[in-house]
Design a protein around this motif. Structure first.
Motif, mmCIF file in Angstrom:
data_model
loop_
_atom_site.group_PDB
_atom_site.id
_atom_site.type_symbol
_atom_site.label_atom_id
_atom_site.label_comp_id
_atom_site.label_asym_id
_atom_site.label_seq_id
_atom_site.Cartn_x
_atom_site.Cartn_y
_atom_site.Cartn_z
ATOM 1 N N PRO A 143 0.780 -1.362 0.106
ATOM 2 C CA PRO A 143 -0.022 0.212 0.116
ATOM 3 C C PRO A 143 0.813 1.358 0.032
ATOM 4 O O PRO A 143 1.880 1.205 0.348
ATOM 5 C CB PRO A 143 -0.746 -0.298 1.500
ATOM 6 N N SER A 144 0.305 2.271 -0.747
ATOM 7 C CA SER A 144 1.002 3.751 -0.567
ATOM 8 C C SER A 144 1.172 4.075 0.996
ATOM 9 O O SER A 144 0.219 4.068 1.751
ATOM 10 C CB SER A 144 -0.144 4.706 -1.189
ATOM 11 N N GLY A 193 5.892 2.404 2.881
ATOM 12 C CA GLY A 193 7.483 2.702 3.149
ATOM 13 C C GLY A 193 8.142 1.821 2.052
ATOM 14 O O GLY A 193 9.470 1.710 2.028
ATOM 15 N N LYS A 194 7.630 1.576 0.819
ATOM 16 C CA LYS A 194 8.329 0.965 -0.289
ATOM 17 C C LYS A 194 9.400 1.724 -0.702
ATOM 18 O O LYS A 194 10.708 1.273 -0.514
ATOM 19 C CB LYS A 194 7.428 0.802 -1.317
ATOM 20 N N SER A 195 9.367 3.078 -0.828
ATOM 21 C CA SER A 195 10.294 3.871 -1.324
ATOM 22 C C SER A 195 11.759 3.766 -0.258
ATOM 23 O O SER A 195 12.953 3.696 -0.701
ATOM 24 C CB SER A 195 10.246 5.155 -1.706
ATOM 25 N N THR A 196 11.315 4.041 0.905
ATOM 26 C CA THR A 196 11.928 4.111 1.918
ATOM 27 C C THR A 196 13.047 2.997 2.057
ATOM 28 O O THR A 196 14.381 2.849 2.041
ATOM 29 C CB THR A 196 11.458 4.415 3.329
ATOM 30 N N ASP A 206 8.661 -0.678 -8.753
ATOM 31 C CA ASP A 206 7.760 -0.440 -7.305
ATOM 32 C C ASP A 206 6.430 -0.166 -8.090
ATOM 33 O O ASP A 206 6.320 0.959 -8.587
ATOM 34 C CB ASP A 206 8.322 0.930 -6.595
ATOM 35 N N GLU A 237 -1.108 2.432 11.591
ATOM 36 C CA GLU A 237 0.203 2.793 11.535
ATOM 37 C C GLU A 237 0.364 3.497 9.913
ATOM 38 O O GLU A 237 1.098 4.518 9.719
ATOM 39 C CB GLU A 237 1.642 1.761 11.512
ATOM 40 N N ARG A 267 -1.085 6.831 9.991
ATOM 41 C CA ARG A 267 -0.170 7.763 10.618
ATOM 42 C C ARG A 267 0.970 7.928 9.471
ATOM 43 O O ARG A 267 1.274 9.208 9.552
ATOM 44 C CB ARG A 267 0.369 7.119 11.910
ATOM 45 N N ARG A 268 1.642 7.173 8.840
ATOM 46 C CA ARG A 268 2.613 7.506 8.145
ATOM 47 C C ARG A 268 2.056 8.292 6.913
ATOM 48 O O ARG A 268 3.102 9.355 6.263
ATOM 49 C CB ARG A 268 3.316 5.981 7.543
ATOM 50 N N ASP A 301 8.332 -2.797 9.935
ATOM 51 C CA ASP A 301 8.314 -1.898 11.181
ATOM 52 C C ASP A 301 9.337 -1.258 11.427
ATOM 53 O O ASP A 301 9.066 0.152 11.533
ATOM 54 C CB ASP A 301 8.258 -3.171 12.307
ATOM 55 N N ASP A 302 10.435 -1.800 11.423
ATOM 56 C CA ASP A 302 11.743 -1.195 11.679
ATOM 57 C C ASP A 302 12.314 -1.095 10.141
ATOM 58 O O ASP A 302 12.571 -2.099 9.424
ATOM 59 C CB ASP A 302 12.772 -2.017 12.426
ATOM 60 N N ALA A 303 12.418 0.105 9.574
ATOM 61 C CA ALA A 303 13.139 0.318 8.322
ATOM 62 C C ALA A 303 14.292 -0.457 8.044
ATOM 63 O O ALA A 303 14.524 -1.289 6.833
ATOM 64 C CB ALA A 303 13.003 1.903 7.707
HETATM 65 P P1 ADP Z 1 5.576 4.432 -0.115
HETATM 66 O O1 ADP Z 1 6.874 4.188 -1.059
HETATM 67 O O2 ADP Z 1 5.221 2.817 0.357
HETATM 68 O O3 ADP Z 1 4.504 5.099 -0.556
HETATM 69 P P2 ADP Z 1 7.235 6.153 1.643
HETATM 70 O O4 ADP Z 1 8.670 5.391 1.363
HETATM 71 O O5 ADP Z 1 6.846 7.263 1.034
HETATM 72 O O6 ADP Z 1 6.106 4.820 1.409
HETATM 73 O O7 ADP Z 1 7.054 6.101 3.366
HETATM 74 C C1 ADP Z 1 5.748 6.846 3.862
HETATM 75 C C2 ADP Z 1 6.047 7.589 4.921
HETATM 76 O O8 ADP Z 1 6.485 6.543 6.075
HETATM 77 C C3 ADP Z 1 7.417 8.499 4.849
HETATM 78 O O9 ADP Z 1 7.263 9.817 5.470
HETATM 79 C C4 ADP Z 1 8.520 7.508 5.342
HETATM 80 O O10 ADP Z 1 9.394 8.492 5.924
HETATM 81 C C5 ADP Z 1 7.938 6.914 6.666
HETATM 82 N N1 ADP Z 1 8.394 5.480 6.747
HETATM 83 C C6 ADP Z 1 8.974 4.772 5.943
HETATM 84 N N2 ADP Z 1 9.110 3.334 6.507
HETATM 85 C C7 ADP Z 1 8.927 3.862 7.940
HETATM 86 C C8 ADP Z 1 9.093 2.886 9.116
HETATM 87 N N3 ADP Z 1 9.717 1.768 9.155
HETATM 88 N N4 ADP Z 1 8.769 3.474 10.359
HETATM 89 C C9 ADP Z 1 8.422 4.694 10.600
HETATM 90 N N5 ADP Z 1 8.080 5.474 9.372
HETATM 91 C C10 ADP Z 1 8.563 4.934 8.145
#
Ligand code: ADP
Ligand code: 5GP
Length: 200
Positions: free
Chosen positions: A13-14, A17-20, A101, A129, A132-133, A169-171
């Motif tokens: 899901p968007s 944290g996929k990009s991260t 992705d 969560e 929240r993100r 959970d933990d990136a």
């Molecule tokens: P996606 O690419 O899946 O849409 P993002 O990588 O943009 O998601 O992450 C969404 C938000 O959540 C960003 O603000 C990112 O910094 C945060 N985030 C990502 N991974 C984690 C994590 N493990 N714990 C807390 N926040 C996170």
């Protein structure tokens, strides 16, 4: 002798944290490259054309579909997204793993066309969560966030064809898991039979 390049498909899901996770996992790895998609979505603040996406209008997107320039494409929450074919084919021919992705409908198209592609689904620890993100990222309106949360539930129901699930959970841990999956897939016997044949 080179290992063959693999297609690694990441969905989830968007806001999961996929990009991260992807960018943490691929920095310092020279065997993986990232395919930049085209989209009709408008750039978010900070997004750069050619880096996060190639931003195009609907006419150009339709032209790419008609000319078969996209490996897969789908509509996600009212915008179109697609994977440019030429880049992926060039990098795989050069022996690189190519990471996509993409959302679930496009991933299913890849799974059906290229069954050897590695399918990975990334989820947040909970829906609360995820909300929240998305709110903390601050790039989507409240309406867009609601639409993305509804779509997340639908994607979970459709995601029955993935090979791996990573809980972000933990990136750092999630990035290590992703990196480990890619390494293990590279070592698959089916990917390395050529070494046995060459030494017989
Ligand atoms: P996606 O690419 O899946 O849409 P993002 O990588 O943009 O998601 O992450 C969404 C938000 O959540 C960003 O603000 C990112 O910094 C945060 N985030 C990502 N991974 C984690 C994590 N493990 N714990 C807390 N926040 C996170
Ligand atoms: P976002 O608008 O948050 O950047 O992306 C929305 C969704 O579109 C995400 O699930 C992302 O994985 C997906 N997506 C990005 N690029 C592509 C693509 O080329 N093809 C498909 N099918 N989905 C994509």
């Amino acid at each position: 002798m080179n290992d063959r390049g693999r297609l690694i498909v990441i969905s989830g899901p968007s806001g999961a944290g996929k990009s991260t996770v992807v960018f943490k996992a691929i920095e310092n790895r020279e065997d993986i490259c990232f395919s930049t998609s085209v989209t009709t979505r408008k750039p978010r603040p900070g997004e750069v054309d050619g880096r996060e996406y190639f931003f195009v209008d609907l006419d150009r997107f339709k032209e790419m579909v008609e000319k078969d320039e996209l490996l897969e494409h789908a509509v996600y929450v009212a915008n179109s997204y697609g994977t440019p074919r030429a880049y992926v084919e060039r990098q795989m021919a050069a022996g690189l793993n190519v990471l996509l992705d993409i959302e679930v409908q496009g991933a299913r198209q890849i799974h059906e066309k290229m069954p050897e592609a590695v399918m990975i689904f990334i989820v947040p620890p909970s829906m609360a969560e995820l909300r929240r993100r998305l709110e903390a990222r601050g790039t989507d309106t409240e309406r867009a966030i609601e639409a993305r949360l509804i779509r997340a539930g639908q994607e979970y129901a459709e995601a029955d064809f993935y090979d791996y699930i990573i809980v972000n959970d933990d990136a750092e841990m999630a990035a290590r898991e992703l990196s480990a999956i890619i390494t293990a897939e590279r070592c698959r016997a089916s990917n390395r039979m050529q070494y046995l044949k060459a030494q017989q």
